[in-house]
Motif scaffolding. Structure first.
Motif, short mmCIF file in Angstrom:
data_model
loop_
_atom_site.label_atom_id
_atom_site.label_comp_id
_atom_site.label_asym_id
_atom_site.label_seq_id
_atom_site.Cartn_x
_atom_site.Cartn_y
_atom_site.Cartn_z
N ARG A 228 8.52 22.32 11.38
CA ARG A 228 7.69 23.51 11.63
C ARG A 228 6.87 23.94 10.41
NH1 ARG A 228 10.66 27.81 12.68
NH2 ARG A 228 12.63 26.81 12.16
N ARG A 229 7.12 23.35 9.24
CA ARG A 229 6.22 23.56 8.10
C ARG A 229 5.28 22.37 7.97
NH1 ARG A 229 10.00 27.71 8.44
NH2 ARG A 229 9.38 29.32 6.94
N HIS A 230 5.84 21.18 8.02
CA HIS A 230 5.04 19.97 7.82
C HIS A 230 4.85 19.16 9.10
CE1 HIS A 230 6.84 20.81 3.80
NE2 HIS A 230 5.64 20.54 3.41
N PHE A 231 5.67 19.41 10.09
CA PHE A 231 5.47 18.71 11.36
C PHE A 231 6.04 19.58 12.48
CE2 PHE A 231 9.65 17.45 9.90
CZ PHE A 231 10.42 17.51 11.05
N ARG A 232 5.51 19.36 13.67
CA ARG A 232 6.03 20.07 14.84
C ARG A 232 6.71 19.07 15.75
NH1 ARG A 232 1.26 24.22 16.65
NH2 ARG A 232 2.37 23.98 18.62
N PRO A 233 7.96 19.34 16.10
CA PRO A 233 8.73 18.34 16.86
C PRO A 233 8.10 18.00 18.20
CG PRO A 233 9.98 20.39 16.56
CD PRO A 233 8.75 20.51 15.73
N GLU A 234 7.27 18.91 18.76
CA GLU A 234 6.64 18.57 20.04
C GLU A 234 5.49 17.58 19.86
OE1 GLU A 234 6.80 21.44 18.52
OE2 GLU A 234 5.11 22.78 18.98
N TRP A 235 5.01 17.40 18.64
CA TRP A 235 3.93 16.44 18.38
C TRP A 235 4.44 15.17 17.71
CZ3 TRP A 235 0.21 20.49 15.73
CH2 TRP A 235 -0.33 21.33 16.72
N SER A 236 5.38 15.32 16.77
CA SER A 236 5.81 14.18 15.95
C SER A 236 7.15 13.66 16.45
CB SER A 236 5.96 14.60 14.49
OG SER A 236 4.70 14.92 13.92
N THR A 237 7.22 12.35 16.70
CA THR A 237 8.49 11.71 17.01
C THR A 237 9.28 11.50 15.71
OG1 THR A 237 7.61 9.50 16.70
CG2 THR A 237 7.40 10.46 18.91
N GLY A 238 10.54 11.10 15.83
CA GLY A 238 11.31 10.73 14.65
C GLY A 238 10.63 9.60 13.89
N TYR A 239 10.07 8.65 14.63
CA TYR A 239 9.36 7.53 14.00
C TYR A 239 8.20 8.06 13.16
CZ TYR A 239 6.87 3.03 13.69
OH TYR A 239 6.24 1.90 13.23
N ASP A 240 7.40 8.98 13.74
CA ASP A 240 6.27 9.55 13.01
C ASP A 240 6.73 10.24 11.72
OD1 ASP A 240 4.60 8.80 15.11
OD2 ASP A 240 4.64 10.79 16.05
N GLY B 154 -7.36 15.47 13.21
CA GLY B 154 -6.33 15.15 14.20
C GLY B 154 -5.42 16.34 14.46
N LEU B 155 -5.07 17.05 13.39
CA LEU B 155 -4.24 18.25 13.54
C LEU B 155 -4.98 19.31 14.34
CD1 LEU B 155 -1.79 20.01 12.86
CD2 LEU B 155 -2.82 20.48 10.63
N ALA B 156 -6.29 19.48 14.06
CA ALA B 156 -7.07 20.49 14.81
C ALA B 156 -7.15 20.12 16.29
CB ALA B 156 -8.47 20.61 14.20
N LEU B 157 -7.30 18.84 16.57
CA LEU B 157 -7.33 18.41 17.98
C LEU B 157 -6.01 18.75 18.67
CD1 LEU B 157 -9.14 14.93 17.77
CD2 LEU B 157 -10.07 17.08 18.68
N LEU B 158 -4.90 18.42 18.03
CA LEU B 158 -3.59 18.74 18.62
C LEU B 158 -3.45 20.24 18.82
CD1 LEU B 158 -1.21 16.34 16.63
CD2 LEU B 158 -1.69 16.27 19.09
#
Lengths: 358, 358
Positions: free
Chosen positions: A58-70, A176-180
């Motif tokens: 939630r600071r550097h990634f959002r779990p709904e967008w980023s998988t564990g792999y990402d 890419g972040l803005a698109l998401l």
């Protein structure tokens, strides 16, 4: 263990480690790998380069967008880029991982696979780690590298009249972040992927060192902010040529337009000149202030044949003396900018990322 | 900055780093210190030892008990102990720190002071770090060490007939935690301090290596559990002599009694024989299963003159074959214990710490 359905809290630490270990990348520099109190890594020239970076849910990634792999991929790449920025090649990583019990084991094994995929081209190994429970996912990676007998390329070596050069993408991650963020991800998956799984030009770091780079750093917080750091560390100023990023600006135009439309309102008859200007300004902002593409910014003596994929994007100039204030000592002079764009102080909307002031 | 009143969210990342940097320990092995993309550290014998450990708020420490100084001290010491357990001397640390905005800046500078105090005796430097916001404090430390040309002492080298030796305190940290947990801290501040700021025998690690230790590890998860790890890695079994810990058992008797009384109920006429037995059992549990004292357990060839402060606490024996089950193949044999205490399978109440199953 059927990791697709099992949650972390339904497993033991030893079972989890047993699931992760076989997935971790191995490498030639590893003398003692994971499983003892410490690992032992080769440092052939009697020195090692080391850096650490942390990713927080939630600071550097959002779990709904980023998988564990990402997340594994990004945690590795942002660290590997710090090694490249010294002119070194990565040898080894250690990973401290904090995970909540409700996380699927498959998320954690995905993270290990992402780490391995990101490390594969450079041959870096994961040689150790630590695992803890916690409410939010935290991935703290420390990476080590080998200078191959060369001196490290610091931020502080830029000289007036040096060429400023850049390797990698500019603004793709921010776009890419803005698109998401605008629910527009499907419009341009390549930009979304650039945010989720950045691809820093890792081999360009040692290549720059070999070509005589005088200063270098990893662009993690945006071009203006990081170029300012290089300039201040070197006691110089940097003038950037926005036209050198024409390729990136063109590549981001459609995404900028879509984000601008989503932000509304537009005139009823479709986008007018003001809207087109706003779209261009947004693409420019992404290029100048977007972070996390992890490109490399380096300076070279004028006339240097730049190693691939570096492109000249500006020049090092003398640090201007402060502009005298009109009102004497009680009216201090404004600081002269360490970075200019096409000779002028930049007017970007943001100047990079500060964790505590946002 | 008046750090006593300022909160992290009221400061910028750069101001916070400027407050921390002057407090961090420096060291002779540092070739390039904090402030660039990476640090560069000396590795004189062409190798380095590396380990990482993470502390998480409410998992590894409680903010109402531990100050920032305590957390910094503990984060450093638990990592330094992993270097000592290889027979190496620490040279450098990097620290990833996740902190919530409501934390006082003084807590963070206290953490830096605690890191520095713990590193001072060994001359290890903090050469880099990363800072992020997050809901809970997370301190991820990676530590590096120098083997001085010697081979690393692994867990896997113990030989049958070796002496098992221990350096450091046993059970003090567990007793201190139990006192805090029962609101009995003032009863024995020395035990509480042993929990808050453990003092591993760091110099004993290289001394053991120099004296020919065949195997070694840091006792972070309890004597039984960690001795089992050494035994399994070496393909042997370990028989411990509880009487060798008489000093620790005596030292913990009063704390065990107080905790036992607080847990009640006792007989109306005061502690009877059953209560005294329960107190002794509690002290025994702390010694056998308490974690985080970070003592060192090592094995030496029989007849070795043990380096200070190691004491013989048992011996390495052959791994017994499994006890045959009575019912044939459908009734699998119970696994033979890798660790015995005075020749018998231990009957401790806990067998160390598992993060995910508690």
């Amino acid at each position: 263990m059927n990791e697709g359905r099992v949650l972390v809290r339904e497993t033991s630490e030893e079972e989890l480690l047993a699931a992760i270990f076989p997935l971790l990348p191995t490498g030639a520099a590893t003398l003692v790998g994971p499983g003892d109190d410490s690992a032992v890594v080769s440092a052939p020239d009697g020195r090692f380069v080391v850096s650490t970076d942390v990713l927080v849910e939630r600071r550097h990634f959002r779990p709904e967008w980023s998988t564990g792999y990402d997340v594994g991929w990004r945690a590795a790449m942002q660290n590997l880029a710090d090694i490249a920025a010294m002119g070194a090649r990565p040898t080894s990583l250690v990973v401290s991982l904090v995970i909540p019990g409700h996380l699927p084991v498959a998320w954690v094994t995905g993270l290990a696979r992402g780490l391995a995929a990101a490390c594969a081209p450079s041959g870096a190994a994961v040689v150790g780690g630590d695992l803890s429970s916690g409410d939010d996912v935290v991935v703290a990676v420390t990476v080590h590298g080998d200078l191959g007998g060369r001196e490290p390329v610091l931020r502080s070596g830029a000289q007036v009249s040096d060429v400023v050069a850049h390797a990698g993408r500019r603004g793709w991650s921010a776009a890419g972040l803005a698109l998401l963020d605008h629910d527009l991800g499907p419009l341009d998956q390549e930009l979304v992927d650039a945010y989720l799984r950045p691809e820093p030009p890792l081999a360009a770091g040692p290549a720059a060192a070999g070509s005589g780079a005088t200063a270098m750093l990893d662009l993690s917080d945006g071009l203006l902010r990081d170029a300012g750091r290089l300039a201040r560390a070197s006691g110089v100023a940097v003038d950037l040529d926005l036209g050198a990023f024409r390729g990136d600006l063109d590549r981001l135009a459609v995404a900028a337009s879509a984000v601008r439309v989503a932000d509304g309102p537009l005139s009823a008859t479709g986008p007018g000149p003001a809207d087109l200007g706003a779209q261009a300004a947004l693409a420019r902002d992404w290029v100048l202030t977007g972070g996390e593409d992890h490109g490399l910014l380096a300076t070279f003596p004028a006339g240097t044949s730049l190693p691939e994929p570096f492109r000249a994007v500006g020049r090092v100039v003398a640090r201007p003396t402060s502009v005298p204030g009109a009102g004497g000592a009680a009216d201090p002079a404004p600081a002269a900018p360490a970075v200019t764009v096409d000779g002028e102080a930049p007017r970007a909307h943001g100047v990079g990322w500060d964790h505590f002031r946002g």
